[in-house]
Design an enzyme around this catalytic site. Sequence first.
Site, PDB file in Angstrom:
ATOM      1  N   LEU A  29      16.727 -12.245  35.392  1.00 58.26           N
ATOM      2  CA  LEU A  29      17.230 -12.789  34.480  1.00 58.26           C
ATOM      3  C   LEU A  29      16.316 -13.878  33.547  1.00 58.26           C
ATOM      4  O   LEU A  29      16.476 -13.506  32.306  1.00 58.26           O
ATOM      5  CB  LEU A  29      18.393 -13.808  34.975  1.00 58.26           C
ATOM      6  CG  LEU A  29      19.095 -14.840  33.985  1.00 58.26           C
ATOM      7  CD1 LEU A  29      19.830 -13.974  32.799  1.00 58.26           C
ATOM      8  CD2 LEU A  29      20.095 -15.622  34.473  1.00 58.26           C
ATOM      9  N   ALA A  62      16.501 -18.652  42.183  1.00 59.85           N
ATOM     10  CA  ALA A  62      17.505 -18.745  43.324  1.00 59.85           C
ATOM     11  C   ALA A  62      16.587 -18.093  44.330  1.00 59.85           C
ATOM     12  O   ALA A  62      15.688 -17.239  44.041  1.00 59.85           O
ATOM     13  CB  ALA A  62      18.535 -18.101  42.882  1.00 59.85           C
ATOM     14  N   TYR A  63      17.123 -18.255  45.333  1.00 56.34           N
ATOM     15  CA  TYR A  63      16.561 -17.631  46.740  1.00 56.34           C
ATOM     16  C   TYR A  63      17.639 -16.387  46.970  1.00 56.34           C
ATOM     17  O   TYR A  63      18.929 -16.637  47.110  1.00 56.34           O
ATOM     18  CB  TYR A  63      16.771 -18.425  48.015  1.00 56.34           C
ATOM     19  CG  TYR A  63      16.233 -17.933  49.281  1.00 56.34           C
ATOM     20  CD1 TYR A  63      15.045 -18.422  49.761  1.00 56.34           C
ATOM     21  CD2 TYR A  63      16.655 -16.748  49.807  1.00 56.34           C
ATOM     22  CE1 TYR A  63      14.412 -17.718  51.016  1.00 56.34           C
ATOM     23  CE2 TYR A  63      16.336 -16.016  50.969  1.00 56.34           C
ATOM     24  CZ  TYR A  63      15.320 -16.618  51.543  1.00 56.34           C
ATOM     25  OH  TYR A  63      14.707 -15.921  52.694  1.00 56.34           O
ATOM     26  N   TYR A  74      23.212 -16.523  52.218  1.00 51.48           N
ATOM     27  CA  TYR A  74      22.967 -16.748  50.765  1.00 51.48           C
ATOM     28  C   TYR A  74      24.348 -17.231  49.868  1.00 51.48           C
ATOM     29  O   TYR A  74      24.215 -18.164  49.143  1.00 51.48           O
ATOM     30  CB  TYR A  74      22.550 -15.274  50.276  1.00 51.48           C
ATOM     31  CG  TYR A  74      22.496 -15.241  48.902  1.00 51.48           C
ATOM     32  CD1 TYR A  74      21.727 -15.793  47.928  1.00 51.48           C
ATOM     33  CD2 TYR A  74      23.678 -14.166  48.332  1.00 51.48           C
ATOM     34  CE1 TYR A  74      21.875 -15.663  46.695  1.00 51.48           C
ATOM     35  CE2 TYR A  74      23.732 -14.090  46.839  1.00 51.48           C
ATOM     36  CZ  TYR A  74      22.959 -14.776  45.964  1.00 51.48           C
ATOM     37  OH  TYR A  74      22.890 -14.769  44.578  1.00 51.48           O
ATOM     38  N   ASP A 112       8.180 -27.953  40.037  1.00 52.16           N
ATOM     39  CA  ASP A 112       8.810 -27.835  41.302  1.00 52.16           C
ATOM     40  C   ASP A 112      10.217 -28.534  41.322  1.00 52.16           C
ATOM     41  O   ASP A 112      10.601 -29.837  41.506  1.00 52.16           O
ATOM     42  CB  ASP A 112       7.968 -28.492  42.383  1.00 52.16           C
ATOM     43  CG  ASP A 112       8.613 -28.601  43.858  1.00 52.16           C
ATOM     44  OD1 ASP A 112       9.537 -27.853  43.939  1.00 52.16           O
ATOM     45  OD2 ASP A 112       7.986 -29.241  44.675  1.00 52.16           O
TER      46      ASP A 112
END
Length: 287
Positions: free
Chosen positions: A11, A56-57, A121, A32
Amino acid sequence: MIIVIGKSGQLAQELAALDREDIRCLGRNDIDITDSQDVANKLAACQPTAVINAAAYTAVDKAQSDEVAAYKLNHEAVAVLGEYCAAHNLHLVHVSTDYVFNGQYHRPITPATPRTPLGVYGASKAAGEAALEAIPKLSFTIIRTAWVYSRFGHNFVYTMLKLMAQKPALGIVADQIGTPTCAAGLAQAAVHAAQHRISGIHHWTDTGVASWFDFAVAIQRIAQHKGLLEKAIPIAPITTEDFPTPARRPAYSVLCKASLATAFADIPQLHWETRLTAMLSDITIEN
Ligand SMILES: NC(=O)C1=CN([C@@H]2O[C@H](COP(=O)(O)OP(=O)(O)OC[C@H]3O[C@@H](n4cnc5c(N)ncnc54)[C@H](OP(=O)(O)O)[C@@H]3O)[C@@H](O)[C@H]2O)C=CC1
Ligand SMILES: Cc1cn([C@H]2C[C@H](O)[C@@H](COP(=O)(O)OP(=O)(O)O[C@H]3O[C@@H](C)C(=O)[C@@H](O)[C@H]3O)O2)c(=O)[nH]c1=O
């Protein structure tokens, strides 16, 4: 100035590719987002009017055994960004996922549906959404999307193209239903939300419905037509049980997009296969 958090992601790269002077992407070497002091210092220096969180993770299976890292980015960092934006009257656009739902539905899922994640998630993303909703006076858009791919980055389309070139046959799950979504359209929606301070939760995907099997079949057909694949291999529809993964995935996660007709009326909504064809027209494959 709209600040995009994330730089190398799908994105974020589509946002950068819009080539707008009022968009600046910050990668993890620039800011950070898990550190509130660093967020305050770096965002104050940029003087933004809005922030789009594209970081994002996103490793769904890895998150099952890496819970702390998933929550740090998908929950804690989102809260840090939300607190800063609320304190400085900045609009925050945050992107979330169909995996906040458990898939036990038979019709498109509306934005107000309670969150029922199946895996780490999805749960960490659900926690990030809830954190934003709990921040007083925060002006925010949560855009939930699904099955995102782009010419940039890692995604199902590139995984399929690679496997289709290497393997004699593939089995792809046909009992998980959703909507493939090109990040190019999502990027337009995110900018629109930032500029117009659209409030609340909205669902953005491309239009139409598919299983991962349908998606893979379309990828192969179009890619072969475009000369990206030399030959077609057999693709078999399989069940979720046939393809065991660490994280459970929703069986049905088609998102209801009714709110887009008013809030995002200016942004073109295209069928997923139209977007896929455009994406596959735009790429070359290196051998
Ligand atoms: N991919 C998908 O299928 C879907 C994605 N979404 C959501 O859409 C959004 C965008 O996803 P997508 O573009 O695919 O994501 P990607 O996995 O392509 O990119 C993730 C981004 O997160 C950043 N990031 C990762 N770890 C850290 C960290 N520790 N600190 C700071 N930044 C970090 C990366 O930043 P850096 O540039 O610094 O490397 C990268 O830009 C996410 O919120 C995701 O949950 C929703 C539904 C489907
Ligand atoms: C590689 C492969 C996957 N599959 C299945 C596994 C899974 O059910 C489905 C999709 O696999 P992936 O692991 O690529 O997709 P996954 O990482 O689950 O994709 C998700 O990512 C996150 C970030 C989201 O937010 C979701 O919207 C969704 O896009 O395809 C097969 O059936 N055969 C295969 O050969």
